[in-house]
Design a protein around this motif. Structure first.
Motif, PDB file in Angstrom:
ATOM      1  N   UNK A   1       0.818  -1.217   0.000  1.00 55.48           N
ATOM      2  CA  UNK A   1       0.000   0.000   0.000  1.00 55.48           C
ATOM      3  C   UNK A   1       0.852   1.268   0.000  1.00 55.48           C
ATOM      4  N   UNK A   2       1.929   1.261   0.774  1.00 54.24           N
ATOM      5  CA  UNK A   2       2.810   2.437   0.809  1.00 54.24           C
ATOM      6  C   UNK A   2       3.455   2.652  -0.557  1.00 54.24           C
ATOM      7  N   UNK A   3       3.963   1.587  -1.155  1.00 61.94           N
ATOM      8  CA  UNK A   3       4.597   1.709  -2.468  1.00 61.94           C
ATOM      9  C   UNK A   3       3.588   2.118  -3.530  1.00 61.94           C
ATOM     10  N   UNK A   4       2.387   1.575  -3.461  1.00 60.40           N
ATOM     11  CA  UNK A   4       1.353   1.946  -4.428  1.00 60.40           C
ATOM     12  C   UNK A   4       0.974   3.416  -4.285  1.00 60.40           C
ATOM     13  N   UNK A   5       0.788   3.873  -3.062  1.00 59.17           N
ATOM     14  CA  UNK A   5       0.445   5.285  -2.844  1.00 59.17           C
ATOM     15  C   UNK A   5       1.555   6.196  -3.357  1.00 59.17           C
ATOM     16  N   UNK A   6       2.790   5.834  -3.053  1.00 58.81           N
ATOM     17  CA  UNK A   6       3.920   6.643  -3.505  1.00 58.81           C
ATOM     18  C   UNK A   6       3.982   6.677  -5.035  1.00 58.81           C
ATOM     19  N   UNK A   7       3.769   5.550  -5.663  1.00 57.73           N
ATOM     20  CA  UNK A   7       3.819   5.482  -7.126  1.00 57.73           C
ATOM     21  C   UNK A   7       2.715   6.309  -7.766  1.00 57.73           C
ATOM     22  N   UNK A   8       1.508   6.210  -7.232  1.00 52.13           N
ATOM     23  CA  UNK A   8       0.380   6.967  -7.785  1.00 52.13           C
ATOM     24  C   UNK A   8       0.616   8.468  -7.632  1.00 52.13           C
ATOM     25  N   UNK A   9       1.103   8.883  -6.472  1.00 54.73           N
ATOM     26  CA  UNK A   9       1.357  10.312  -6.242  1.00 54.73           C
ATOM     27  C   UNK A   9       2.410  10.843  -7.210  1.00 54.73           C
ATOM     28  N   UNK A  10       3.512  10.136  -7.342  1.00 57.85           N
ATOM     29  CA  UNK A  10       4.595  10.590  -8.227  1.00 57.85           C
ATOM     30  C   UNK A  10       4.139  10.572  -9.681  1.00 57.85           C
ATOM     31  N   UNK A  11       3.488   9.481 -10.106  1.00 56.46           N
ATOM     32  CA  UNK A  11       3.024   9.394 -11.490  1.00 56.46           C
ATOM     33  C   UNK A  11       2.030  10.512 -11.812  1.00 56.46           C
ATOM     34  N   UNK A  12       1.085  10.734 -10.917  1.00 52.35           N
ATOM     35  CA  UNK A  12       0.093  11.790 -11.131  1.00 52.35           C
ATOM     36  C   UNK A  12       0.760  13.155 -11.212  1.00 52.35           C
TER      37      UNK A  12
END
Length: 170
Positions: free
Chosen positions: A18-29
């Motif tokens: 979940x932490x990695x997914x949240x970080x990835x979504x934030x950076x990608x967005x």
């Protein structure tokens, strides 16, 4: 105890996912917004950095559990069985002491930073620095679950999802 270990490991893995997914979504967005609209999310870099801190400390335990941290084995390989076990006992005591010190120091650090706020999100730094004592407590639990087999036979936990010896041979 096995049921606790299974639930604990599953909780730790899902927290990392979940932490990695949240970080990835934030950076990608943020990257997409920056290049398509010339705007960016003000808090994206700060939150991603703080999530990386959490990812590091929460991920420390599973990596230790499966023998994924860097180790120098030459000395214990050159010793007889009993000498190697005594050396691993010393290493186990040092790792346990380090985890306990990190938990204590992390709690002290949280207390010292509780009234400081992050620039963009205005949350207390104590929430970010909570990653140290919590991550080290989780690491200590992982360590205590495998330490007996480590000292006796230099064995780490095995798992189909993560095998440090298989990835080292690639």
């Amino acid at each position: 105890m096995k049921k606790f270990e299974d639930y604990f490991l599953a909780f730790n893995r899902w927290a990392l996912i979940l932490i990695l997914a949240a970080m990835s979504v934030i950076i990608f967005t943020n990257v997409v917004l920056r290049y398509t609209t010339s705007q960016s999310i003000e808090w994206a870099e700060e939150v991603a950095r703080h999530l990386m801190i959490w990812l590091t400390f929460i991920g420390c335990g599973p990596v230790l559990r499966y023998g994924g941290h860097i180790a120098i084995d030459n000395l214990q390989d050159s010793l007889h069985t009993r000498g190697a076990q005594l050396l691993r006992l010393l290493i186990a005591l040092l790792i346990t002491g380090f985890c306990l010190f990190s938990i204590w120091f992390g709690m002290q650090y949280m207390d010292r930073t509780q009234y400081q706020s992050t620039p963009a999100t205005q949350i207390s730094f104590a929430w970010i620095y909570m990653a140290l004592p919590l991550g080290m407590a989780m690491t200590l639990i992982h360590w205590l679950l495998i330490v007996r087999s480590y000292i006796a036979r230099r064995e780490f936990a095995s798992d189909a999802h993560f095998d440090a010896t298989a990835s080292a041979s690639l």
